[in-house]
Scaffold this active site. Structure first.
Site, PDB file in Angstrom:
ATOM      1  CG  MET A 207      26.047 -27.265  55.720  1.00 62.77           C
ATOM      2  SD  MET A 207      24.501 -27.495  54.853  1.00 62.77           S
ATOM      3  CE  MET A 207      24.696 -28.899  53.909  1.00 62.77           C
ATOM      4  CB  CYS A 208      29.296 -22.971  53.403  1.00 62.61           C
ATOM      5  SG  CYS A 208      31.294 -23.552  52.826  1.00 62.61           S
ATOM      6  CD  GLN A 209      24.800 -22.162  57.800  1.00 64.86           C
ATOM      7  OE1 GLN A 209      23.680 -21.821  57.660  1.00 64.86           O
ATOM      8  NE2 GLN A 209      24.840 -23.382  58.295  1.00 64.86           N
TER       9      GLN A 209
END
Length: 274
Positions: free
Chosen positions: A1-3
Site C-alpha cells: 500500500m502507498c504511504q
C-alpha cells in the site's frame, strides 16, 4: 500500500525528523519505489516537490530532508502504483485551486469501476484513480457551495459524505488540506500522534534517529502527525477507526472532532507504535 504522512501545527514547524523516517519507506525499509511527493503550505502559497523515483534514492528527497521548511500544514506521499504509469503527472500529492485557495490531496488505496462525471472545471492530468477522486471532490464542493467556502461544519459533513460514496469503490485513505485544516480519512489504516507539552524524546522506527522535542519547542507548541503506519517506536499513536474523517487544526483535532463516514467505533484507539 502507498504511504501517507501529514503534519498540522499551531506554529510553523519543520517536518525534517518525521520525513527522515518516512522517506526510508520508499525503497529502503519498504518496497514502495514508484514515486514520492511532499507539499508545504506557506501562507496562501504551496511549495510542492515531486519525484517519480524511490524516495530513498531521490536527490530531491535528500534536499527536503535537510531543508527545514516551516509550515502549518504538510502532506506527503510515497507511491505504490496501482493505476497509472510511473510518471511525474501521476505522482502525489495533487494540487488544485478552489475558492481562492490551493488544495492538496494524497490518496492511499485502489478505486475500482470508478468513473465519476466531471463538470470540466477540475480535470485529471494523469491517469490515476486518486487524481480523479480529487477532481470529483472539488467538483462537488464547488457545485454544492458555489463561489464561497461554507462554514467548517458543513464542509466537514460534505467531505464525510463524499468519502463514504467514493469509498464504496475500494480502499480510500486520504489526506486533504486547504491550508486552514488538515482532513484525514481512514478507510483501512491511518494513525496519528499529538505532540505537546510536556515534550519528550521520540525515536524513529525506520532510522536510528531520536529527537528530544523539549529542547526544540516551546511549551505552547502543538503538533499533530498523521501516518499510514506509526513513524516512531516509543510514542503512543492513536489508530483511527475505519470509516472516519478527522479534521486537524492548530495541532489537535479541531472542534469538529471525528465524524464517522460509515459505522465505526466512537473514538480512536491508542496503540503503541512498533
Amino acid at each position: 500500500m502507498c504511504q501517507l504522512l501529514g503534519m498540522n501545527c499551531n506554529v510553523p514547524t519543520d517536518i525534517c525528523f518525521s520525513f527522515t523516517g518516512f522517506r526510508a519507506r520508499g525503497g529502503l525499509t519498504d518496497h514502495h519505489r514508484d514515486g514520492w511527493g511532499i507539499a508545504f503550505f506557506e501562507g496562501k502559497g504551496v511549495r510542492l516537490f515531486l519525484d517519480p523515483c524511490a524516495s530513498a534514492d531521490s536527490a530531491v528527497a535528500e534536499l527536503v530532508r535537510q531543508y527545514p521548511i516551516r509550515s502549518l500544514n504538510v502532506i506527503a506521499h510515497i507511491r505504490k502504483a496501482t493505476q497509472g504509469e510511473i510518471r511525474l503527472e501521476n505522482t502525489h500529492p495533487f494540487q488544485r485551486e478552489l475558492w481562492g485557495r490551493y488544495w492538496i490531496f494524497a490518496h492511499n488505496g485502489n478505486l475500482l469501476n470508478y468513473a465519476p462525471a466531471l463538470s470540466g472545471r477540475f480535470q485529471p492530468v494523469g491517469g490515476t484513480d486518486s487524481e480523479t477522486a480529487f477532481c470529483h471532490i472539488l467538483d462537488e464542493l464547488a457545485r454544492r457551495f458555489g463561489d464561497r467556502p461554507p462554514p467548517a461544519p458543513a464542509l466537514h459533513a460534505c467531505l464525510a459524505e463524499l468519502a463514504t460514496a467514493i469509498g464504496r469503490h475500494g480502499e480510500f485513505n486520504f489526506l486533504l488540506s486547504d491550508g486552514e485544516r488538515l482532513f484525514a480519512h481512514c478507510s483501512s489504516r491511518l494513525a496519528y500522534v499529538l505532540r505537546q507539552a510536556p515534550f519528550a524524546l521520540a525515536h524513529l522506527a525506520d532510522e536510528d534517529l531520536a529527537v528530544d522535542f523539549s529542547e526544540v519547542t516551546t511549551p505552547n507548541d502543538r503538533v499533530a502527525v498523521i501516518a499510514t503506519i506509526p513513524l516512531t517506536d516509543n510514542e503512543t499513536w492513536h489508530r483511527m477507526p475505519s470509516g472516519t474523517l478527522m479534521s486537524f487544526r492548530h495541532g489537535v483535532p479541531d472542534e469538529l472532532g471525528m465524524l464517522p463516514t460509515v459505522a465505526a467505533p466512537p473514538c480512536a484507539t491508542p496503540i503503541r507504535s512498533a
